[in-house]
Design a protein around this motif. Structure first.
Motif, PDB file in Angstrom:
ATOM      1  N   UNK A 179     -71.331   3.940   5.797  1.00 36.78           N
ATOM      2  CA  UNK A 179     -72.176   2.759   5.869  1.00 36.78           C
ATOM      3  C   UNK A 179     -72.096   2.171   7.264  1.00 36.78           C
ATOM      4  N   UNK A 180     -73.248   1.970   7.880  1.00 38.39           N
ATOM      5  CA  UNK A 180     -73.298   1.452   9.240  1.00 38.39           C
ATOM      6  C   UNK A 180     -74.285   0.300   9.315  1.00 38.39           C
ATOM      7  N   UNK A 181     -73.931  -0.732  10.082  1.00 42.18           N
ATOM      8  CA  UNK A 181     -74.694  -1.991  10.189  1.00 42.18           C
ATOM      9  C   UNK A 181     -75.188  -2.437   8.810  1.00 42.18           C
ATOM     10  N   UNK A 182     -74.325  -2.349   7.827  1.00 41.39           N
ATOM     11  CA  UNK A 182     -74.701  -2.614   6.437  1.00 41.39           C
ATOM     12  C   UNK A 182     -75.066  -4.061   6.176  1.00 41.39           C
ATOM     13  N   UNK A 183     -76.000  -4.263   5.262  1.00 44.61           N
ATOM     14  CA  UNK A 183     -76.525  -5.594   4.946  1.00 44.61           C
ATOM     15  C   UNK A 183     -75.661  -6.272   3.876  1.00 44.61           C
ATOM     16  N   UNK A 184     -74.405  -6.545   4.213  1.00 45.03           N
ATOM     17  CA  UNK A 184     -73.509  -7.237   3.289  1.00 45.03           C
ATOM     18  C   UNK A 184     -73.648  -8.747   3.472  1.00 45.03           C
ATOM     19  N   UNK A 185     -74.875  -9.220   3.437  1.00 45.93           N
ATOM     20  CA  UNK A 185     -75.175 -10.624   3.709  1.00 45.93           C
ATOM     21  C   UNK A 185     -75.885 -11.224   2.502  1.00 45.93           C
ATOM     22  N   UNK A 186     -76.238 -12.510   2.626  1.00 43.19           N
ATOM     23  CA  UNK A 186     -76.832 -13.242   1.509  1.00 43.19           C
ATOM     24  C   UNK A 186     -78.314 -12.931   1.391  1.00 43.19           C
ATOM     25  N   UNK A 187     -78.615 -11.690   1.047  1.00 40.28           N
ATOM     26  CA  UNK A 187     -79.998 -11.272   0.881  1.00 40.28           C
ATOM     27  C   UNK A 187     -80.313 -11.056  -0.596  1.00 40.28           C
ATOM     28  N   UNK A 188     -79.534 -10.207  -1.244  1.00 41.06           N
ATOM     29  CA  UNK A 188     -79.682  -9.979  -2.684  1.00 41.06           C
ATOM     30  C   UNK A 188     -78.304  -9.880  -3.344  1.00 41.06           C
ATOM     31  N   UNK A 189     -77.355 -10.651  -2.833  1.00 43.08           N
ATOM     32  CA  UNK A 189     -76.033 -10.675  -3.435  1.00 43.08           C
ATOM     33  C   UNK A 189     -74.993  -9.849  -2.719  1.00 43.08           C
TER      34      UNK A 189
END
Length: 441
Positions: A179-189
């Motif tokens: 996993x690279x530059x993964x979207x572990x942000x407040x987008x869909x949990x």
């Protein structure tokens, strides 16, 4: 405008293939998905030259199509014996078209960013059977090992969190993650995943994670690098087999293209030995799980009486019930005459599947902690209503739950399992006992 915006993101990530490959590429599309109705998914299958059509191959799933020059890297590593013979399945995110061929819905975020096991199930249950139905030029079948240890998945940005979520929610399907530059942000949990990693018993996964300090793709949702670092510290705390790589990159595949060979060597090292779960520093898990932890074991026999969807504390002074369509459990005090008093939302449960009314059953242990079986796992709450530990099912959502003596029983995916724990159940019908308070904590 939306199409141009999506194209810009793909160009930033460098999701193109330019290398020459020694194997064979087959292109096709899937249109009859039940999980994503009406959605067109284009994909490519890469068959390395070493595949003989007789033995089962490992599987590599690449998201957003062919990235990182993956087939060329696979060619080299397979030839060097640094990874097994592996077939690549490269998927483009789904789109829904109208009768004139115009896109009316882009499905990338819905498929990649959501935090549940739906996308993993789509890959294995729908896309893979469609892909392996093809035949090679000599008529050979495409045969993929069903073993999760033989399945790797990789992606960037939303594809990065999709790769992680596929393995996290379905470790029975995927075990190796890039996993690279993964979207572990407040987008869909995605921002909730580090907390779940800390609380959940470790899963048998191997993970290579990367991001850069200048990665703030969209500050509305958060700082990508900060959340990836949070995920990294969570994985370290929980005892995972993982390798982090941090640099100063922006939201792109520039670093990923460079480190991908290293990541593949890491993910496939010691191939043939099963990936094992690590040891978490979560002290609640230490309290619950035996030192010689065997995990869930198949259970044969009559399933015990299910634990009810209400629980009476060991001292008989608190009654807990689930609140409908809510992540809360309501706690009532019980007066001298046995009447419910002072009801309030008290126990808060994690709900990564976003399915309400999913409490399967609950029971207090003799130490006053509450064991609540939900579809996403058995959540163990302390005296003050906080989830401190989560025991996951070995496969899909938990369907039935019982806790008797020092043994927990569940049914998941139509199969029964059991495991022993250090604590003892105290069912509603048992004599009332006192237990030591944990204080206000």
């Amino acid at each position: 405008m939306k199409r141009i915006f999506s194209l810009v993101i793909l160009l930033m990530l460098g999701l193109t293939a330019s290398a020459q490959y020694r194997g064979t590429i087959i292109s096709d599309s899937l249109t009859n998905s039940k999980l994503y109705p009406g959605t067109l998914h284009r994909y490519k299958i890469y068959i390395p030259r070493e595949y003989d059509g007789r033995s089962e191959a490992c599987l590599y799933v690449g998201l957003d199509g062919i990235a990182y020059n993956a087939p060329a890297v696979m060619d080299k590593l397979i030839a060097e014996g640094q990874m097994p013979v592996t077939i690549g399945l490269f998927l483009e995110p789904g789109r829904v078209y109208d009768a004139k061929g115009k896109v009316v819905r882009y499905n990338r975020s819905n498929e990649f960013d959501r935090t549940d096991g739906r996308f993993a199930a789509f890959l294995i249950d729908e896309l893979l059977p469609h892909a392996v139905a093809h035949r090679l030029a000599d008529g050979s079948e495409i045969r993929i090992s069903p073993d999760a240890d033989d399945h790797a998945i990789a992606g960037s940005s939303s594809g990065g969190i999709a790769a992680f979520s596929a393995a996290w929610f379905r470790p029975d399907l995927f075990r190796r993650v890039f996993t690279t530059v993964g979207t572990f942000v407040a987008m869909r949990g995605g921002n909730e995943l580090p907390a779940l990693v800390r609380k959940t018993e470790p899963l048998p996964l191997r993970i290579y994670i990367h991001d850069g300090s200048r990665d703030v793709w969209n500050p509305i949702f958060g700082h990508w690098y900060e959340y990836n670092r949070l995920m990294g510290t969570a994985l370290e705390f929980a005892g995972y087999d993982f390798l982090p790589y941090w640099d100063d990159c922006v939201h792109s595949n520039q670093t990923a293209n460079r480190v991908f060979p290293e990541a593949m060597r890491y993910l496939w090292q010691d191939y043939g030995q099963p990936i094992k779960a690590g040891h978490s520093k979560n002290n609640m898990l230490t309290t619950i799980l035996p030192d010689a932890e065997q995990g869930w074991q198949p259970y044969v026999g009559k399933f015990p009486k299910r634990s009810p969807k209400k629980a009476l504390s060991p001292d008989g002074k608190v009654l807990t019930l689930p609140e409908r369509e809510s992540d809360w459990l309501v706690s009532y005090t019980i007066d001298e005459k046995g009447r419910k008093r002072n009801g309030q939302q008290f126990y808060w449960l994690h709900n990564p599947l976003h399915q309400y009314n999913d409490v399967v059953g609950m029971v207090y242990a003799t130490d006053g902690c509450l064991y609540v079986a939900t579809a996403s796992g058995i959540q163990v709450c302390d005296h003050n209503g906080r989830v401190r530990a989560i025991l996951r099912s070995p496969s899909t959502a938990i369907e039935e739950f019982a806790f008797e003596g020092n043994t927990i029983y569940i049914k998941a995916g139509g199969k029964a399992y059991h495991r022993r724990v250090k604590t003892m159940a105290h069912p509603n019908s048992a004599p009332r006992i006192e237990y030591r308070s944990q204080g206000q904590g």
